[in-house]
Structures are given as C-alpha cells and as structure tokens.
Design a protein around this motif. Structure first.
Motif, PDB file in Angstrom:
ATOM      1  N   ALA A  20       0.817  -1.168  -0.070  1.00 17.70           N
ATOM      2  CA  ALA A  20      -0.004  -0.173   0.021  1.00 17.70           C
ATOM      3  C   ALA A  20       0.935   1.436  -0.164  1.00 17.70           C
ATOM      4  O   ALA A  20       0.446   2.090  -0.687  1.00 17.70           O
ATOM      5  N   LEU A  21       2.075   1.256   0.706  1.00 14.90           N
ATOM      6  CA  LEU A  21       3.170   2.356   0.723  1.00 14.90           C
ATOM      7  C   LEU A  21       3.654   2.432  -0.525  1.00 14.90           C
ATOM      8  O   LEU A  21       3.550   3.727  -1.089  1.00 14.90           O
ATOM      9  N   LYS A  22       4.035   1.715  -1.066  1.00 16.19           N
ATOM     10  CA  LYS A  22       4.670   1.529  -2.491  1.00 16.19           C
ATOM     11  C   LYS A  22       3.667   2.265  -3.533  1.00 16.19           C
ATOM     12  O   LYS A  22       4.092   3.126  -4.252  1.00 16.19           O
ATOM     13  N   LEU A  23       2.459   1.676  -3.399  1.00 17.74           N
ATOM     14  CA  LEU A  23       1.485   1.879  -4.453  1.00 17.74           C
ATOM     15  C   LEU A  23       1.105   3.481  -4.248  1.00 17.74           C
ATOM     16  O   LEU A  23       1.043   4.319  -5.289  1.00 17.74           O
ATOM     17  N   PHE A  24       1.035   3.898  -3.048  1.00 18.52           N
ATOM     18  CA  PHE A  24       0.678   5.273  -2.859  1.00 18.52           C
ATOM     19  C   PHE A  24       1.796   6.145  -3.123  1.00 18.52           C
ATOM     20  O   PHE A  24       1.493   7.078  -4.198  1.00 18.52           O
ATOM     21  N   LEU A  25       3.117   5.812  -2.941  1.00 21.92           N
ATOM     22  CA  LEU A  25       4.385   6.699  -3.595  1.00 21.92           C
ATOM     23  C   LEU A  25       4.308   6.638  -5.207  1.00 21.92           C
ATOM     24  O   LEU A  25       4.673   7.525  -5.690  1.00 21.92           O
ATOM     25  N   ARG A  26       3.941   5.381  -5.532  1.00 25.73           N
ATOM     26  CA  ARG A  26       4.187   5.342  -7.095  1.00 25.73           C
ATOM     27  C   ARG A  26       3.034   6.238  -7.868  1.00 25.73           C
ATOM     28  O   ARG A  26       3.177   6.431  -9.146  1.00 25.73           O
ATOM     29  N   GLU A  27       1.848   6.329  -7.291  1.00 25.75           N
ATOM     30  CA  GLU A  27       0.661   7.075  -7.948  1.00 25.75           C
ATOM     31  C   GLU A  27       0.823   8.426  -7.629  1.00 25.75           C
ATOM     32  O   GLU A  27       0.056   9.240  -8.201  1.00 25.75           O
ATOM     33  N   LEU A  28       1.931   8.902  -6.694  1.00 30.38           N
ATOM     34  CA  LEU A  28       1.822  10.464  -6.676  1.00 30.38           C
ATOM     35  C   LEU A  28       2.068  10.881  -8.133  1.00 30.38           C
ATOM     36  O   LEU A  28       2.763  10.289  -9.054  1.00 30.38           O
ATOM     37  N   PRO A  29       1.454  12.003  -8.305  1.00 28.06           N
ATOM     38  CA  PRO A  29       1.776  12.876  -9.779  1.00 28.06           C
ATOM     39  C   PRO A  29       3.279  12.922  -9.934  1.00 28.06           C
ATOM     40  O   PRO A  29       3.726  13.112 -11.080  1.00 28.06           O
ATOM     41  N   GLU A  30       4.131  13.161  -8.894  1.00 24.68           N
ATOM     42  CA  GLU A  30       5.559  13.457  -9.175  1.00 24.68           C
ATOM     43  C   GLU A  30       6.121  12.559  -8.080  1.00 24.68           C
ATOM     44  O   GLU A  30       5.796  12.634  -6.918  1.00 24.68           O
ATOM     45  N   PRO A  31       7.226  11.743  -8.420  1.00 23.32           N
ATOM     46  CA  PRO A  31       7.705  11.039  -7.254  1.00 23.32           C
ATOM     47  C   PRO A  31       8.115  11.838  -6.008  1.00 23.32           C
ATOM     48  O   PRO A  31       8.311  13.200  -6.299  1.00 23.32           O
ATOM     49  N   LEU A  32       8.536  11.123  -4.810  1.00 20.54           N
ATOM     50  CA  LEU A  32       9.250  11.709  -3.787  1.00 20.54           C
ATOM     51  C   LEU A  32      10.592  12.756  -4.167  1.00 20.54           C
ATOM     52  O   LEU A  32      10.799  13.762  -3.714  1.00 20.54           O
ATOM     53  N   VAL A  33      11.166  12.111  -5.138  1.00 18.15           N
ATOM     54  CA  VAL A  33      12.328  12.831  -5.576  1.00 18.15           C
ATOM     55  C   VAL A  33      11.901  13.452  -6.891  1.00 18.15           C
ATOM     56  O   VAL A  33      11.431  12.787  -7.973  1.00 18.15           O
ATOM     57  N   PRO A  34      11.547  14.931  -7.096  1.00 15.15           N
ATOM     58  CA  PRO A  34      10.859  15.614  -8.353  1.00 15.15           C
ATOM     59  C   PRO A  34      11.721  15.138  -9.366  1.00 15.15           C
ATOM     60  O   PRO A  34      12.799  14.904  -9.546  1.00 15.15           O
ATOM     61  N   PHE A  35      10.731  15.113 -10.554  1.00 16.68           N
ATOM     62  CA  PHE A  35      11.538  14.804 -11.970  1.00 16.68           C
ATOM     63  C   PHE A  35      12.576  15.940 -12.228  1.00 16.68           C
ATOM     64  O   PHE A  35      13.458  15.394 -12.902  1.00 16.68           O
ATOM     65  N   SER A  36      12.277  16.963 -11.462  1.00 16.46           N
ATOM     66  CA  SER A  36      13.483  18.121 -11.790  1.00 16.46           C
ATOM     67  C   SER A  36      14.727  17.641 -11.077  1.00 16.46           C
ATOM     68  O   SER A  36      16.211  18.274 -11.549  1.00 16.46           O
ATOM     69  N   HIS A  37      14.819  16.877 -10.049  1.00 14.77           N
ATOM     70  CA  HIS A  37      16.222  16.444  -9.651  1.00 14.77           C
ATOM     71  C   HIS A  37      16.589  15.193  -9.903  1.00 14.77           C
ATOM     72  O   HIS A  37      17.453  14.767  -9.461  1.00 14.77           O
ATOM     73  N   PHE A  38      15.767  14.566 -10.734  1.00 14.71           N
ATOM     74  CA  PHE A  38      16.240  13.032 -10.936  1.00 14.71           C
ATOM     75  C   PHE A  38      17.763  12.999 -11.767  1.00 14.71           C
ATOM     76  O   PHE A  38      18.850  12.428 -11.294  1.00 14.71           O
ATOM     77  N   ASP A  39      17.849  13.935 -12.850  1.00 14.43           N
ATOM     78  CA  ASP A  39      19.206  13.626 -13.527  1.00 14.43           C
ATOM     79  C   ASP A  39      20.386  14.152 -12.358  1.00 14.43           C
ATOM     80  O   ASP A  39      21.420  13.727 -12.418  1.00 14.43           O
ATOM     81  N   LYS A  40      20.143  15.262 -11.494  1.00 15.55           N
ATOM     82  CA  LYS A  40      21.010  15.745 -10.711  1.00 15.55           C
ATOM     83  C   LYS A  40      21.416  14.482  -9.775  1.00 15.55           C
ATOM     84  O   LYS A  40      22.611  14.552  -9.236  1.00 15.55           O
ATOM     85  N   PHE A  41      20.441  13.687  -9.219  1.00 17.89           N
ATOM     86  CA  PHE A  41      20.742  12.816  -8.165  1.00 17.89           C
ATOM     87  C   PHE A  41      21.641  11.580  -8.903  1.00 17.89           C
ATOM     88  O   PHE A  41      22.644  11.148  -8.320  1.00 17.89           O
ATOM     89  N   ILE A  42      21.259  11.544 -10.111  1.00 13.89           N
ATOM     90  CA  ILE A  42      21.848  10.489 -11.099  1.00 13.89           C
ATOM     91  C   ILE A  42      23.429  10.946 -11.101  1.00 13.89           C
ATOM     92  O   ILE A  42      24.472   9.930 -10.894  1.00 13.89           O
ATOM     93  N   ALA A  43      23.622  12.125 -11.558  1.00 13.38           N
ATOM     94  CA  ALA A  43      25.062  12.543 -11.731  1.00 13.38           C
ATOM     95  C   ALA A  43      25.678  12.470 -10.666  1.00 13.38           C
ATOM     96  O   ALA A  43      26.960  12.001 -10.512  1.00 13.38           O
ATOM     97  N   ALA A  44      25.001  12.809  -9.223  1.00 12.49           N
ATOM     98  CA  ALA A  44      25.750  12.824  -8.103  1.00 12.49           C
ATOM     99  C   ALA A  44      26.017  11.629  -7.620  1.00 12.49           C
ATOM    100  O   ALA A  44      27.523  11.289  -7.019  1.00 12.49           O
TER     101      ALA A  44
END
Length: 129
Positions: A20-44
């Motif tokens: 249920a927790l994973k489903l809630f997090l997965r269905e958020l319009p934007e993930p806990l780590v916002p899309f705008s931060h994805f590439d930054k975290f991957i680079a880090a």
C-alpha cells in the motif's frame, strides 16, 4: 476520503502495508524525488570521490521542496528502522534500495536505458539510507 480501520486483520500482513505504501508513492503525480532532480541525483551518485558524492547528495536532499524533503525525512527514518531489523526481516540496505529505488526516484519519461537507471536509482536510495 476512504476510511481505513488499521485494526482490521488484513493489515497485519506487512506485505499488504508495504504494498500500500509503495502504491501510494508510485501513484503520486510526481515522485518523492521530483522529476527536476532526477538527473542531478543520478549525476551525483556517479561521482567517484566518496566525500564529494556524499556532500552533493546531501545538498540535493536539502534542496528538495519542503513537502518532498519532510516526507523523505520521515520515510527514510522508518526505512532505517526496518534495516536495523535485517536479521529478522531480511531487509538489508541493498534490499530496501531495490524495493524503493524505482518508486522514489524515476525519470519523467521512460526513454533511455531503464536497466541502467534502475541501478543508479537503487544506489541513490542506498546511499541516503
């Protein structure tokens, strides 16, 4: 709006609660780590110098919008408690990262190498834990 009775017997199965927790997090319009931060975290996470990597990821976590940051703080505190009991629940840092990495941190579009993204997503979650 749904009323849940957490004393209901089917919530005793930890897999139901985790699902249920994973489903809630997965269905958020934007993930806990916002899309705008994805590439930054991957680079880090790709930074070879461990000290610099740690500072970079810490700064990225601190730069998250308040709702994301505060939710992440509570969630990761709980996940660390799960890991503390790895002998009983078999959920090591790596296991938790594999389970939650792709849910908490995902690109805006699924273009590119999903398998490689998943490796880095898991590594980011593992590092934060």
């Amino acid at each position: 709006d749904e009323k849940l009775d957490l004393d209901d017997g089917h919530w005793e199965d930890i897999h139901v609660v985790t699902g249920a927790l994973k489903l809630f997090l997965r269905e958020l319009p934007e993930p806990l780590v916002p899309f705008s931060h994805f590439d930054k975290f991957i680079a880090a996470i790709k930074i070879q110098d461990l000290s610099l990597r740690g500072r970079c990821i810490r700064d990225l976590v601190l730069s998250l919008p308040p709702a994301h940051h505060d939710t992440m703080k509570v969630l990761f505190r709980h996940l660390c408690r799960v890991v503390e009991h790895k002998e009983e629940n078999r959920m090591s840092v790596q296991s938790v990262a594999i389970v939650f990495g792709p849910t908490l941190l995902r690109p805006a579009s699924e273009e590119g190498n999903m398998a490689m993204h998943m490796v880095f997503q898991n590594q980011v979650v593992e590092h934060i834990l």
